[in-house]
Design a protein around this motif. Structure first.
Motif, PDB file in Angstrom:
ATOM      1  N   THR A  85       0.821  -1.217   0.000  1.00 20.19           N
ATOM      2  CA  THR A  85       0.000   0.000   0.000  1.00 20.19           C
ATOM      3  C   THR A  85       0.853   1.263   0.000  1.00 20.19           C
ATOM      4  O   THR A  85       0.317   2.366  -0.095  1.00 20.19           O
ATOM      5  CB  THR A  85      -0.932   0.032   1.227  1.00 20.19           C
ATOM      6  OG1 THR A  85      -0.151   0.186   2.426  1.00 20.19           O
ATOM      7  CG2 THR A  85      -1.754  -1.235   1.317  1.00 20.19           C
ATOM      8  N   ASP A  86       2.163   1.111   0.119  1.00 17.78           N
ATOM      9  CA  ASP A  86       3.096   2.239   0.210  1.00 17.78           C
ATOM     10  C   ASP A  86       3.996   2.245  -1.017  1.00 17.78           C
ATOM     11  O   ASP A  86       4.857   1.378  -1.163  1.00 17.78           O
ATOM     12  CB  ASP A  86       3.927   2.102   1.494  1.00 17.78           C
ATOM     13  CG  ASP A  86       4.901   3.252   1.683  1.00 17.78           C
ATOM     14  OD1 ASP A  86       4.970   4.148   0.822  1.00 17.78           O
ATOM     15  OD2 ASP A  86       5.621   3.239   2.715  1.00 17.78           O
ATOM     16  N   SER A  87       3.805   3.217  -1.892  1.00 23.44           N
ATOM     17  CA  SER A  87       4.585   3.261  -3.139  1.00 23.44           C
ATOM     18  C   SER A  87       6.080   3.401  -2.887  1.00 23.44           C
ATOM     19  O   SER A  87       6.904   2.930  -3.678  1.00 23.44           O
ATOM     20  CB  SER A  87       4.107   4.417  -4.024  1.00 23.44           C
ATOM     21  OG  SER A  87       2.846   4.123  -4.582  1.00 23.44           O
ATOM     22  N   GLU A  88       6.456   4.049  -1.798  1.00 25.45           N
ATOM     23  CA  GLU A  88       7.878   4.176  -1.470  1.00 25.45           C
ATOM     24  C   GLU A  88       8.463   2.806  -1.138  1.00 25.45           C
ATOM     25  O   GLU A  88       9.563   2.466  -1.592  1.00 25.45           O
ATOM     26  CB  GLU A  88       8.067   5.134  -0.287  1.00 25.45           C
ATOM     27  CG  GLU A  88       9.539   5.378   0.042  1.00 25.45           C
ATOM     28  CD  GLU A  88       9.723   6.373   1.180  1.00 25.45           C
ATOM     29  OE1 GLU A  88      10.871   6.512   1.652  1.00 25.45           O
ATOM     30  OE2 GLU A  88       8.734   6.999   1.593  1.00 25.45           O
ATOM     31  N   SER A  89       7.720   2.016  -0.361  1.00 28.10           N
ATOM     32  CA  SER A  89       8.161   0.661  -0.031  1.00 28.10           C
ATOM     33  C   SER A  89       8.239  -0.197  -1.289  1.00 28.10           C
ATOM     34  O   SER A  89       9.202  -0.965  -1.476  1.00 28.10           O
ATOM     35  CB  SER A  89       7.190   0.029   0.973  1.00 28.10           C
ATOM     36  OG  SER A  89       7.522  -1.319   1.224  1.00 28.10           O
ATOM     37  N   VAL A  90       7.246  -0.086  -2.159  1.00 24.48           N
ATOM     38  CA  VAL A  90       7.236  -0.841  -3.421  1.00 24.48           C
ATOM     39  C   VAL A  90       8.432  -0.454  -4.276  1.00 24.48           C
ATOM     40  O   VAL A  90       9.101  -1.306  -4.884  1.00 24.48           O
ATOM     41  CB  VAL A  90       5.915  -0.593  -4.182  1.00 24.48           C
ATOM     42  CG1 VAL A  90       5.983  -1.177  -5.596  1.00 24.48           C
ATOM     43  CG2 VAL A  90       4.734  -1.189  -3.423  1.00 24.48           C
ATOM     44  N   GLY A  91       8.736   0.854  -4.332  1.00 21.84           N
ATOM     45  CA  GLY A  91       9.868   1.333  -5.119  1.00 21.84           C
ATOM     46  C   GLY A  91      11.204   0.856  -4.583  1.00 21.84           C
ATOM     47  O   GLY A  91      12.105   0.487  -5.347  1.00 21.84           O
ATOM     48  N   ASN A 137      -5.544  -4.977  -2.331  1.00 19.57           N
ATOM     49  CA  ASN A 137      -5.955  -6.011  -3.288  1.00 19.57           C
ATOM     50  C   ASN A 137      -5.893  -5.578  -4.746  1.00 19.57           C
ATOM     51  O   ASN A 137      -5.760  -6.428  -5.632  1.00 19.57           O
ATOM     52  CB  ASN A 137      -7.380  -6.472  -2.979  1.00 19.57           C
ATOM     53  CG  ASN A 137      -7.482  -7.253  -1.691  1.00 19.57           C
ATOM     54  OD1 ASN A 137      -6.507  -7.392  -0.962  1.00 19.57           O
ATOM     55  ND2 ASN A 137      -8.656  -7.755  -1.384  1.00 19.57           N
ATOM     56  N   LEU A 138      -6.029  -4.284  -5.012  1.00 21.64           N
ATOM     57  CA  LEU A 138      -6.033  -3.825  -6.397  1.00 21.64           C
ATOM     58  C   LEU A 138      -4.881  -2.878  -6.699  1.00 21.64           C
ATOM     59  O   LEU A 138      -4.040  -3.176  -7.538  1.00 21.64           O
ATOM     60  CB  LEU A 138      -7.368  -3.146  -6.725  1.00 21.64           C
ATOM     61  CG  LEU A 138      -7.507  -2.596  -8.148  1.00 21.64           C
ATOM     62  CD1 LEU A 138      -7.266  -3.702  -9.190  1.00 21.64           C
ATOM     63  CD2 LEU A 138      -8.875  -1.955  -8.344  1.00 21.64           C
ATOM     64  N   PHE A 139      -4.813  -1.754  -5.988  1.00 20.30           N
ATOM     65  CA  PHE A 139      -3.747  -0.794  -6.276  1.00 20.30           C
ATOM     66  C   PHE A 139      -2.378  -1.360  -5.942  1.00 20.30           C
ATOM     67  O   PHE A 139      -1.385  -1.038  -6.609  1.00 20.30           O
ATOM     68  CB  PHE A 139      -3.996   0.517  -5.520  1.00 20.30           C
ATOM     69  CG  PHE A 139      -5.299   1.170  -5.873  1.00 20.30           C
ATOM     70  CD1 PHE A 139      -5.707   1.268  -7.202  1.00 20.30           C
ATOM     71  CD2 PHE A 139      -6.141   1.673  -4.902  1.00 20.30           C
ATOM     72  CE1 PHE A 139      -6.906   1.861  -7.539  1.00 20.30           C
ATOM     73  CE2 PHE A 139      -7.352   2.264  -5.230  1.00 20.30           C
ATOM     74  CZ  PHE A 139      -7.736   2.357  -6.556  1.00 20.30           C
TER      75      PHE A 139
END
Length: 326
Positions: A85-91, A137-139
């Motif tokens: 849910t955290d784009s920074e973590s995903v990046g 679940n989606l984003f």
């Protein structure tokens, strides 16, 4: 005529079985990135692929999940902290993977992370309930996929997204089915867009399996929390005895359809990763194949009637202002 049709069906099944047996070579050179590896399908898939010789990159939400996974896996399995849910973590996770895989690229990403609560009647929920679940679940699925898609292009690899049979049919209210319908749509568009690059996109559509998501206690706690926060007028609409009568029935009916053999799902995930000719969709679970899927093709009037009988519903009060026909 019937024998001819049966012969065609049998021939097609044999051909498909033979075709799907072929596996991609050099699995020891292939990296597989899995989200949601703290428990359930993700943890089981990570250890399973590790034993098969793949280089597994396991995304875990908690340190405890990482530690437990390291204890039961080989040194080639790598864990990474991941909050989808955290784009920074995903990046950050994507940057780490980019360094790890180098020019080989990433063979597969398996978007497994997901949540199922809160779920309940639509008028028991608020929009933030929808936002919180869609974020995972989606984003989360979309964000993780896009973050590593260039690496998958390099390897001409795979995207495997865990949807649900409830991305085909909606027997209960709340954001879960909404999110899974979204994953199905994302899968369809991604499959078409990535085909020219040699990337295969597969969707896993499990039925009901015994995981934290379908735990009866968690389901009951979720419904209790929703009921407790309802304004009194909504409770009155449903009747004060609705919660007590309904929860036990709901949990019991879901338990009847729940399968404890998680390897049925993991085997489908493995096939989507390792087969030269993977399927577009996988339907693990007998309930998915022979109950939910057929229902998804039936007329709405039939499915609505069946679901109203299966899932406890409200029996609204008759207002004194309503006209009652004689």
């Amino acid at each position: 005529m019937y024998l001819y049709i049966l012969g065609l069906v049998a021939s097609w099944l044999i051909y498909r079985w033979y075709k799907e047996r072929e596996r991609v070579p050099n699995k020891e050179d292939k990296y597989v990135y899995i989200t949601g590896c703290d428990s359930g399908f993700g943890k089981l898939l990570a250890t399973h692929l590790d034993k098969l010789g793949y280089n597994v990159i396991a995304g875990c939400y908690t340190e405890k999940g990482e530690d437990e996974l390291k204890k039961i896996s080989s040194d080639t399995l790598t864990t990474v902290h991941l909050d989808v849910t955290d784009s920074e973590s995903v990046g950050k996770a994507a940057a780490f993977i980019r360094t790890l895989v180098g020019q080989k690229g990433l063979w597969a990403v398996v978007n497994n992370a997901g949540v199922a609560h809160p779920s309940g009647p639509t008028d028991w929920l608020i929009v933030d309930d929808y936002k919180a679940m869609l974020a995972v679940n989606l984003f989360g699925v979309i964000d993780v996929t896009l973050s590593v898609l260039p690496l998958i292009k390099k390897a001409r690899g795979r995207v495997v997204n865990v949807a649900s049979v409830f991305g085909r049919v909606t027997p209960f209210g709340g954001p879960y089915c909404v999110s899974k319908y979204g994953v199905e749509s994302f899968n369809d568009s991604l499959r078409l867009n990535m085909a020219p690059f040699g990337i295969k996109v597969a969707g896993i559509e499990p039925g009901l399996f015994k995981t934290n998501v379908t735990d009866g206690g968690a389901m009951q706690s979720n419904l209790q929390r929703l009921w407790d926060r309802l304004p009194q007028d909504v409770k009155d609409d449903y009747g004060q005895d609705f919660y007590g009568k309904s929860v036990g029935i709901l949990v019991q009916r879901f338990r009847m359809l729940t399968d404890s053999n998680l390897m049925k799902v993991v085997s489908c995930m493995e096939h989507a990763i390792s087969a030269v000719h993977p399927r577009t969709r996988y339907l693990p679970g007998w309930d998915a194949k022979f109950f939910w899927l057929p229902l998804s093709y039936m007329p709405t009037c039939i499915t609505d009637s069946l679901f109203r009988k299966m899932i406890p519903g409200a029996k609204p009060r008759v207002s004194s202002f309503q006209c009652v026909s004689k």
